[in-house]
Scaffold this active site. Sequence first.
Site, short mmCIF file in Angstrom:
data_model
loop_
_atom_site.label_atom_id
_atom_site.label_comp_id
_atom_site.label_asym_id
_atom_site.label_seq_id
_atom_site.Cartn_x
_atom_site.Cartn_y
_atom_site.Cartn_z
N THR A 74 -0.87 13.75 22.51
CA THR A 74 0.38 14.25 21.93
C THR A 74 0.08 15.34 20.91
O THR A 74 0.79 16.34 20.82
CB THR A 74 1.17 13.09 21.27
N ASN A 112 1.86 2.32 14.49
CA ASN A 112 0.92 1.32 13.96
C ASN A 112 0.99 1.13 12.45
O ASN A 112 0.70 0.05 11.95
CB ASN A 112 -0.52 1.63 14.43
N THR A 161 9.70 5.29 17.85
CA THR A 161 10.77 4.39 18.30
C THR A 161 10.44 2.97 17.84
O THR A 161 11.23 2.34 17.14
CB THR A 161 10.93 4.48 19.83
N CYS A 188 -6.32 3.76 14.20
CA CYS A 188 -7.09 4.93 14.65
C CYS A 188 -8.53 4.80 14.21
O CYS A 188 -9.42 5.40 14.80
CB CYS A 188 -6.54 6.22 14.06
N ARG A 215 0.84 -1.20 0.00
CA ARG A 215 0.00 0.00 0.00
C ARG A 215 0.88 1.25 0.00
O ARG A 215 0.53 2.27 -0.60
CB ARG A 215 -0.89 -0.05 1.25
N LYS A 263 10.84 12.24 11.68
CA LYS A 263 11.02 11.67 13.02
C LYS A 263 10.17 10.40 13.09
O LYS A 263 8.95 10.46 13.25
CB LYS A 263 10.58 12.71 14.07
N GLU A 279 -3.45 13.73 12.25
CA GLU A 279 -4.48 12.72 12.41
C GLU A 279 -4.24 12.09 13.76
O GLU A 279 -3.18 11.52 14.02
CB GLU A 279 -4.40 11.68 11.29
N GLY A 315 -0.75 10.38 15.57
CA GLY A 315 -0.50 9.81 16.90
C GLY A 315 -1.67 10.13 17.80
O GLY A 315 -2.76 10.49 17.33
O1 G3P Z 1 -4.00 6.60 11.01
C1 G3P Z 1 -4.83 5.83 10.30
C2 G3P Z 1 -4.75 4.39 10.69
O2 G3P Z 1 -4.64 4.22 12.07
C3 G3P Z 1 -5.91 3.65 10.15
O3 G3P Z 1 -5.74 3.40 8.82
O4 G3P Z 1 -6.12 2.17 6.77
O5 G3P Z 1 -6.34 1.01 8.94
O6 G3P Z 1 -8.03 2.67 8.26
P1 G3P Z 1 -6.61 2.25 8.16
#
Ligand code: G3P
Length: 497
Positions: free
Chosen positions: A252, A172, A198, A302, A121, A195, A268, A248
């Site tokens: 934050t 993630n 980690t 997210c 992707r 950046k 986001e 994040g």
């Molecule tokens: O920041 C977006 C991510 O956490 C979710 O992306 O493609 O899994 O909907 P997706």
Amino acid sequence: MPADFFNDITVQPHTDSSLACKYFDGKAWQVSRSGKTVSVMSPADASLVGTLQIVTHEEIDEALLKAKKAQIAWEHTPLHARVKIVHLASDWIRQFEEYLTALLMREVGKTHDDAKSEILRTADLMDYFADEAQSIKGETLDSDNFPGFDKGRIALIERAAQGVVLCIAPFNYPINLAASKIAPALLMGNAVVFKPPTQGGIIGVHLTQAFVKAGVPEGVISCLTGGGAEIGEYLVSHPMVDMVAFTGSSETGVAIASKAPMKPLLFECGGNNPSIVLPDADMMLTAREIVKGSFSYAGQRCTAIKYVLATPEVMEKVIPTVEKTMDELIHEGDSRSPETKMVGPVVSEKVAQEIVDVIEEARIQGGVVLRGGTRKGAVVSATLLSNVTPSMRVVSCEIFGPVLSFVTVKDTAEAVSIINGSTYGLQASVFTKDEGTGLVVAGTLNTGTVQINGSPQRGPDHFPFLGIKHSGVGVQGVRYSLEAMSRLRPIVINKPS
Ligand code: G3P
């Protein structure tokens, strides 16, 4: 061979099983003068994936100075040359797909399918960005449209770079959500200070090398590693940073925004995405979307569904159908085992324990644990909670793990009011066979996007992706990110009278 291509990025030969990574100062891969590193442990088996340099503040200043100087020439580099470089970087990612997939599985504990799909992707996204950048253009405006003005002026409205863009990626999707910032920033003529997180920093270092090898000129990209505590605040408040692009947590995000006043932001942040199930919904489809939406990548998206809202009669049908679907789809356990489809480990044992604690808190407050609620190492079992109220942390906070709550409501209006009362506003889903009703409900919801008969998700990646309230600032998605990474520069010609 990956070892040859990536040899510069490590202190020891790149073939070692744990990778002692350098940082990229804009010109060369370096060992930090701090003499300090941070270790990255695999959530899958607790082995050492590698180490990252912790750069000093002085090294940050040096990289930013290089970026500032290089950015102007880069912006004047013909767009077709920038496009070619981004396409080439994506070719490198495809070339090393297998190696990068294995690295991602180990570094962040993704299942094979999730890791591979993130890598591919990313390459597709970079290509799409490069293609789309060629159709981003300015416009001209005449003056006589506005009352009181004659044809005496014309505005030439160009798109100019923002300058130096700080790109901060999360663990993630450490390569995809890095590339989703770096590629549009470079294409629009910005210099990039990257950046990486980690956990996910090692793949971030590899991504940087793909851009370097593709021909991004000296100073235009750097990769500065180190913990948020050591370098995060210094970077975001640095006067040489012109824009911050960040994915994040909301906490934050709020902290960064307060340290980067008057700078363009593209954020986001968190989400606690709800699903409303209406009485006429197709239960099989609904349950499948809910299970996929809640538990894929162990709920660490997210956009993952975190709670389901329905009336008591609908809830009686939804819960058993979701449970049945979970039995069919979910194979829990170690992310390396081939039968694991959806629920691998979360990012660390510490986080796994925090998730189990929040579940326990909900139970004490009256929630009923229908299944799950335990952990083995970093693997949290897929958890269903019923009898949940909106004030419980499983709903009111973003739980980055495989936990789904059921909240019973008296009607759709109450469901809408709960959703709109949340501090988050990323996405929501409405399940109904009547798309007209779905549209009406969608029109009342204060979230970035509403999905009708589908689980929340970012993709396809050229769709606009945005969060409102504490879920984000600005709009991403291919064209929208390119626009955000540039600014309008109107030049007004005042014609001689
Ligand atoms: O920041 C977006 C991510 O956490 C979710 O992306 O493609 O899994 O909907 P997706």
